[in-house]
Design an enzyme around this catalytic site. Structure first.
Site, PDB file in Angstrom:
ATOM      1  CG  ASP A  51      -4.380  -4.367 -13.179  1.00 46.70           C
ATOM      2  OD1 ASP A  51      -4.328  -5.561 -12.862  1.00 46.70           O
ATOM      3  OD2 ASP A  51      -3.494  -3.532 -12.860  1.00 46.70           O
ATOM      4  CB  ILE A  52      -4.138  -0.120  -9.955  1.00 49.29           C
ATOM      5  CG1 ILE A  52      -3.694   1.280  -9.570  1.00 49.29           C
ATOM      6  CG2 ILE A  52      -3.065  -1.144  -9.646  1.00 49.29           C
ATOM      7  CD1 ILE A  52      -3.524   1.507  -8.118  1.00 49.29           C
ATOM      8  CG  ASN A  96      -0.124  -4.497  -7.836  1.00 48.06           C
ATOM      9  OD1 ASN A  96      -0.869  -4.952  -8.698  1.00 48.06           O
ATOM     10  ND2 ASN A  96      -0.583  -3.900  -6.753  1.00 48.06           N
ATOM     11  CB  THR A 121       2.485  -0.299   5.430  1.00 49.18           C
ATOM     12  OG1 THR A 121       2.939  -1.253   6.390  1.00 49.18           O
ATOM     13  CG2 THR A 121       3.635  -0.027   4.486  1.00 49.18           C
ATOM     14  CE1 TYR A 145       2.648  -3.465   1.584  1.00 50.06           C
ATOM     15  CE2 TYR A 145       3.361  -3.766   3.854  1.00 50.06           C
ATOM     16  CZ  TYR A 145       2.413  -3.343   2.950  1.00 50.06           C
ATOM     17  OH  TYR A 145       1.239  -2.799   3.389  1.00 50.06           O
ATOM     18  CG  ASN A 174       0.536  -5.755  12.412  1.00 43.11           C
ATOM     19  OD1 ASN A 174       1.286  -4.787  12.525  1.00 43.11           O
ATOM     20  ND2 ASN A 174       0.940  -6.908  11.953  1.00 43.11           N
ATOM     21  CG  PHE A 212       7.376 -17.171  11.381  1.00 45.76           C
ATOM     22  CD1 PHE A 212       7.591 -18.513  11.092  1.00 45.76           C
ATOM     23  CD2 PHE A 212       6.356 -16.513  10.702  1.00 45.76           C
ATOM     24  CE1 PHE A 212       6.815 -19.187  10.151  1.00 45.76           C
ATOM     25  CE2 PHE A 212       5.575 -17.174   9.765  1.00 45.76           C
ATOM     26  CZ  PHE A 212       5.797 -18.511   9.489  1.00 45.76           C
ATOM     27  N   GLY A 286      12.764 -10.274   7.156  1.00 47.03           N
ATOM     28  CA  GLY A 286      12.054  -9.003   6.945  1.00 47.03           C
ATOM     29  C   GLY A 286      11.212  -8.543   8.126  1.00 47.03           C
ATOM     30  CG  ASP A 287       8.735 -10.834  10.530  1.00 51.37           C
ATOM     31  OD1 ASP A 287       8.036 -10.181   9.741  1.00 51.37           O
ATOM     32  OD2 ASP A 287       8.482 -12.016  10.850  1.00 51.37           O
TER      33      ASP A 287
HETATM   34  N1  UDP Z   1       3.849 -14.580  12.513  1.00 54.12           N
HETATM   35  C1  UDP Z   1       4.086 -15.846  13.056  1.00 54.12           C
HETATM   36  N2  UDP Z   1       3.501 -16.928  12.471  1.00 54.12           N
HETATM   37  C2  UDP Z   1       2.679 -16.822  11.375  1.00 54.12           C
HETATM   38  C3  UDP Z   1       2.433 -15.533  10.840  1.00 54.12           C
HETATM   39  C4  UDP Z   1       3.041 -14.435  11.422  1.00 54.12           C
HETATM   40  O1  UDP Z   1       4.816 -15.981  14.021  1.00 54.12           O
HETATM   41  O2  UDP Z   1       2.201 -17.870  10.889  1.00 54.12           O
HETATM   42  C5  UDP Z   1       4.479 -13.406  13.130  1.00 54.12           C
HETATM   43  C6  UDP Z   1       5.396 -12.658  12.169  1.00 54.12           C
HETATM   44  O3  UDP Z   1       6.678 -13.252  12.132  1.00 54.12           O
HETATM   45  C7  UDP Z   1       5.387 -11.271  12.777  1.00 54.12           C
HETATM   46  C8  UDP Z   1       3.991 -11.143  13.389  1.00 54.12           C
HETATM   47  O4  UDP Z   1       3.480 -12.470  13.480  1.00 54.12           O
HETATM   48  O5  UDP Z   1       6.310 -11.232  13.828  1.00 54.12           O
HETATM   49  C9  UDP Z   1       3.054 -10.326  12.523  1.00 54.12           C
HETATM   50  O6  UDP Z   1       3.161 -10.799  11.195  1.00 54.12           O
HETATM   51  P1  UDP Z   1       2.051 -10.544  10.112  1.00 54.12           P
HETATM   52  O7  UDP Z   1       2.467 -11.294   8.889  1.00 54.12           O
HETATM   53  O8  UDP Z   1       0.712 -10.829  10.682  1.00 54.12           O
HETATM   54  O9  UDP Z   1       2.105  -8.968   9.861  1.00 54.12           O
HETATM   55  P2  UDP Z   1       3.326  -7.971   9.478  1.00 54.12           P
HETATM   56  O10 UDP Z   1       3.682  -7.290  10.764  1.00 54.12           O
HETATM   57  O11 UDP Z   1       4.427  -8.778   8.878  1.00 54.12           O
HETATM   58  O12 UDP Z   1       2.706  -7.032   8.498  1.00 54.12           O
END
Ligand code: UDP
Length: 326
Positions: A51-52, A96, A121, A145, A174, A212, A286-287
């Site tokens: 484990d890290i 972590n 990221t 994150y 991504n 979403f 968070g998006d």
């Molecule tokens: N997303 C979605 N439905 C899902 C999973 C993700 O609409 O079931 C959308 C999410 O809200 C974001 C985009 O897809 O706008 C990319 O999300 P993901 O979790 O793949 O990667 P992130 O950019 O958050 O690292």
């Protein structure tokens, strides 16, 4: 070179191990198998469970291996990476992702390993102005994150300064897709990322999916991201490692395609193969609306550009899930 890949049984780590071995490097994988799979470790790599965050375990593995032949490079992939999970459980992410990196760096210092490749990221940019990020763009994460990755980047910078280390920090956009052999890909329970979720829905592994939010300020109202094939990402690590170790330098580099696709675009691409049962729901916390990489620096410094486009990303993940039924 002799490379220690921490998190080498995970998704991006296991693909990088394949690329390293193809390029003729010697690889030792350390992974706690929390999300990684022992079967994903290339047969020519040596595997240790560890484990890290466990200094004593890492210390022993590195000491034993260094006696045979010293490591040239450490690669770090052993991170928690799910944005919504980080919003709900920040402690897990700080422990972590930040404490883990500190522990790893302490072990590197103790054993005088000079080169680190670190997985960061696009989430470090937060809500980037106009959504296109160069490595000089302001870093202002909007979720734990991204915060933990930015904190780790800074920590690596200070360790490099104090102990004369070199680093290559890659800011991934991504990542999706699977290895051309279909032996490895993103396999785990409770997947949340858009590409596997859409493909699992298309294959009937899940009944339906939710988009979403469709009221973002983007060309079709859904979030826009920059999708990049995991094998393109993995190969960049071979180039990054050779660059910093041979030239004795440190760099931060975006790994993306320079192109943005919306959630609707992803669904349409998958629907070229199978229908996708989807509905529209609320925004996910968070998006950011849009994140696209400028990949100019990767091209200039490493001569790297992605070789695979969105249709190949989708097709490779689709074939992988058909084979593994997951
Ligand atoms: N997303 C979605 N439905 C899902 C999973 C993700 O609409 O079931 C959308 C999410 O809200 C974001 C985009 O897809 O706008 C990319 O999300 P993901 O979790 O793949 O990667 P992130 O950019 O958050 O690292």
């Amino acid at each position: 070179m002799k490379v220690c890949v921490v998190g080498g049984a995970g998704y991006i780590g296991s693909h990088t191990v394949y690329e390293l071995i193809d390029a003729g490097h010697e690889v030792v994988v350390v992974d706690n198998l929390s999300t990684g799979l022992k079967d994903a470790v290339h047969k020519d790599a040596l595997f240790y469970e560890g484990d890290i965050t466990d200094f004593a375990a890492l210390d022993k593995i590195i000491a034993d291996e260094n006696r045979k032949k010293p490591f040239d490079v450490v690669m770090h992939f052993a991170a928690k990476i799910v944005v919504p999970e980080s919003v709900k459980n920040p402690s897990l992410y700080y422990y972590n992702n930040v404490e883990g990196v500190r522990t790893l760096l302490d072990v590197m210092v103790k054993h005088n390993i000079k080169n680190i490749i670190f997985s960061s990221t696009a989430a470090v940019y937060g809500k980037a102005k106009d959504g296109v990020c160069t490595e000089e763009s302001e870093t202002k994460p909007i979720n734990p994150y991204g915060e933990t990755k930015l904190a780790s980047e800074k920590m690596i910078g200070w360790f490099a300064h104090a102990y004369g280390m070199n680093y290559c920090i890659f800011r991934y956009f991504n990542v999706a897709g699977a290895h051309k052999t279909l032996e490895i890909g993103l396999l785990r329970d409770h997947l949340t990322h858009i590409v596997p979720v859409t493909i699992q829905t298309a294959l009937g592994i899940r009944e339906k999916m939710t988009v979403f939010g469709d009221d973002y300020d983007t060309f079709d109202g859904t979030c826009v991201r920059d999708y990049i094939h995991v094998s393109d990402i993995a190969y960049a690590h071979v180039l990054g490692m050779e660059h910093i170790a041979n030239k004795n330098v440190s760099v931060i580099i975006n790994l993306g395609s320079n192109q943005g696709f919306s959630v609707k675009n992803i669904i349409s691409e998958v629907e070229k193969h199978y229908p996708v049962n989807h509905e529209y729901g609320a925004r996910r916390e968070g998006d950011p609306a849009k994140l696209i990489a400028s990949n100019k620096r990767a091209k200039e410094i490493l001569g790297w550009t992605p070789k695979r486009d969105l249709s190949e990303i989708i097709l490779s993940d689709l074939e992988f899930r058909k084979k593994h039924k997951k």
